[in-house]
Design an enzyme around this catalytic site. Structure first.
Site, mmCIF file in Angstrom:
data_model
loop_
_atom_site.group_PDB
_atom_site.id
_atom_site.type_symbol
_atom_site.label_atom_id
_atom_site.label_comp_id
_atom_site.label_asym_id
_atom_site.label_seq_id
_atom_site.Cartn_x
_atom_site.Cartn_y
_atom_site.Cartn_z
ATOM 1 N N GLU A 163 0.812 -1.153 0.039
ATOM 2 C CA GLU A 163 0.137 -0.099 0.135
ATOM 3 C C GLU A 163 0.831 1.390 0.104
ATOM 4 O O GLU A 163 0.658 2.100 0.873
ATOM 5 C CB GLU A 163 -0.942 -0.036 1.273
ATOM 6 C CG GLU A 163 -2.069 -1.131 1.229
ATOM 7 C CD GLU A 163 -3.068 -1.028 2.260
ATOM 8 O OE1 GLU A 163 -3.197 0.123 2.781
ATOM 9 O OE2 GLU A 163 -3.979 -2.029 2.316
ATOM 10 N N GLU A 355 -5.056 -8.402 0.482
ATOM 11 C CA GLU A 355 -5.816 -8.250 1.736
ATOM 12 C C GLU A 355 -7.356 -7.820 1.565
ATOM 13 O O GLU A 355 -7.679 -7.126 0.364
ATOM 14 C CB GLU A 355 -5.137 -6.908 2.266
ATOM 15 C CG GLU A 355 -3.866 -7.016 2.983
ATOM 16 C CD GLU A 355 -3.249 -5.744 3.600
ATOM 17 O OE1 GLU A 355 -4.135 -4.979 4.109
ATOM 18 O OE2 GLU A 355 -2.316 -5.693 3.827
HETATM 19 C C1 FCB Z 1 -4.452 -2.095 5.359
HETATM 20 C C2 FCB Z 1 -2.837 -2.449 5.950
HETATM 21 C C3 FCB Z 1 -3.197 -3.502 6.793
HETATM 22 C C4 FCB Z 1 -4.332 -3.289 7.847
HETATM 23 C C5 FCB Z 1 -5.491 -3.278 7.261
HETATM 24 C C6 FCB Z 1 -6.603 -3.168 8.060
HETATM 25 O O1 FCB Z 1 -4.518 -0.690 4.876
HETATM 26 O O2 FCB Z 1 -2.150 -2.796 4.695
HETATM 27 O O3 FCB Z 1 -1.768 -3.382 7.477
HETATM 28 O O4 FCB Z 1 -3.943 -2.420 8.724
HETATM 29 O O5 FCB Z 1 -5.347 -2.216 6.292
#
Ligand code: FCB
Length: 452
Positions: A163, A355
């Site tokens: 990210e 994610e």
């Molecule tokens: C993302 C992050 C991760 C976690 C999630 C909820 O933005 O990459 O580390 O905090 O959100």
């Protein structure tokens, strides 16, 4: 429809959020250690100093993964463990932790997916200028070199950065995350450019030095505008919004993804940022533009938009009482259909959802269990949306639930629980939530019982 037979079902974590033991085996400080120590920065004064104590409990945690039947585990390496001051000779004791972890994973038949950088930037390098420093891409490449030399005989899946929008946008523009900077746009874009160069150099290092054939990607993120109705007009409105570069913020997709996947900055972005765009050369663009094997996407939320009668794009406000996650992000499953769809249309690369998950209001019930039914509903409806994209031809190779276990949620401290596994932070006891059993069954059946 089920998922393809070789679909990668996994769960993800990151180093600072779970490891604890900030001083063990010579680890140096990161910007997050300092940020947490600064009063007022993190909710409740929480820190990652203890977190899930994964540093000493990795064997137990890998056993949990084995019990759940995870096929893959995405974790990150802490740069300050490998190089305590951020550069110079590698710290063998720090690397040894990841060496053991990789062996434990392979022994449990869980494929390691390694992220090189998930935000715990070495504090001494930050003090020298951090991502603004012209040598910062090379610093990252040198660190990558050390990790690749140690682990690439067994690790095949690599992600460079997690990210970048977040650690640049929140870390360097709004100051909500470490290091807490509020850079003017031109400086933020210069740092962004160094991050893009760092990505490119790291890919080169992985490809040239890996001991087993590597599969390389990275893991950008973004909110996903989705069409209010499935008409071409609304779909186009959402698509346009998704790729738009806003004039004052680095929060967007195209400025990050186009150089990496197309070899140039997006024209609309160059216009939007105007004179704030840093100088760059053709050679810089070539460095950023390295072949990737997959594109990771971290997707949590989105919003609806449509084309209104006057031709403008209208963003729809969530209706009163509409569902949201415990941390207030909107519940918007369509994000997992349209995000991968738009990315697939533009770049065509295989996609991995690196994610996706939710914070829910979890506690241990009187029966000793954690009945997190809203997390189960979240996963089943987001996954159903992903499968719709796949049914329409979007090439998605895998999915990583965020997160394997409750952990340190950055500036929010410990107040939001994202885990499949509950962690009692006072005792470090791990307990499978209902959602963990559900996910395990989902993996076993290859998603066969998901709703349409
Ligand atoms: C993302 C992050 C991760 C976690 C999630 C909820 O933005 O990459 O580390 O905090 O959100």
């Amino acid at each position: 429809m089920t998922f393809p037979k070789d679909f990668t079902w996994g769960a993800a974590t990151s180093s600072y959020q779970i490891e604890g033991f900030p001083h063990a085996d010579g680890r140096g400080a990161s910007v997050w250690d300092e940020f947490c120590a600064t009063p007022g920065r993190v909710h409740n004064g929480d820190t990652g100093a203890v977190a899930c104590e994964h540093y000493t409990r990795s064997a137990e945690d890998v056993q949990l993964m084995r019990d759940l039947g995870l096929r893959a585990y995405r974790f990150s390496v802490a740069w300050p463990r490998v190089m305590p001051t951020g550069r110079g000779p590698a710290n063998a004791a720090g690397l040894a932790f990841y060496d053991r972890l990789v062996d434990q994973l392979l022994e449990a038949k869980v494929e390691p997916w390694l992220t090189l950088f998930h935000w715990d930037y070495p504090l001494p390098l930050y003090r020298e200028g951090g991502w603004l420093h012209p040598d910062s891409p090379q610093w990252f490449a040198d660190y990558t070199h050390a990790v690749v030399d140690k682990l690439s005989d067994r690790v095949r899946h690599w992600m460079t950065l997690n990210e970048p929008q977040c650690f640049m946008g929140l870390g360097h523009q709004t100051g909500i995350h470490a290091p807490g900077d509020k850079l003017p746009l031109d400086q933020a874009l210069l740092a962004t450019q160094n991050v893009l160069l760092a990505h490119g150099l790291a890919v080169q290092v992985i490809r040239s030095r890996a001991k087993s054939p590597p599969l390389v990607g990275w893991a950008p993120t973004g909110e996903v505008p989705t069409p209010a109705t499935e008409t071409e007009a609304d779909i186009q409105a959402a698509r346009e919004t998704y790729w738009q570069v806003p004039p004052t913020s680095v929060w967007n997709m195209a400025w990050w993804l186009d150089p990496v996947l197309r070899g140039h900055y997006p024209e609309q972005g160059l216009q939007a940022y105007g004179s704030a765009v840093p100088r760059f050369t053709e050679a810089d663009l070539r460095t950023m533009h390295q072949p990737l094997d997959f594109l990771g996407l971290n997707i949590y939320h989105g919003y609806s938009c449509r084309r209104s009668a006057d031709g403008k794009i209208e963003v729809l406000k969530p209706s009163a009482g509409s569902p949201h996650l415990h941390n207030h992000w909107p519940f918007h499953p369509a994000a997992l259909q349209w995000g991968p769809t738009f990315v697939h249309e533009r770049y065509g690369l295989p996609i991995v959802i690196t994610e996706n998950g939710t914070a829910t209001h979890d506690w241990v019930f009187a029966d000793g269990e954690i009945h997190d039914s809203s997390r189960v509903d979240f996963f089943s409806r987001y996954l159903a949306a992903l499968r719709r994209a796949m049914a329409n031809g979007v090439n998605v190779k895998g999915y990583f639930a965020w997160s394997l276990m409750d952990n340190f949620e950055w500036a929010e401290g410990y107040r939001f629980r994202f885990g499949l596994v509950h962690v009692d932070f006072a005792t470090q006891k791990r307990t499978l939530k209902d959602s963990a059993r559900w996910y395990s069954e989902c993996i076993r059946s290859n998603g066969e019982f998901l709703p349409d």
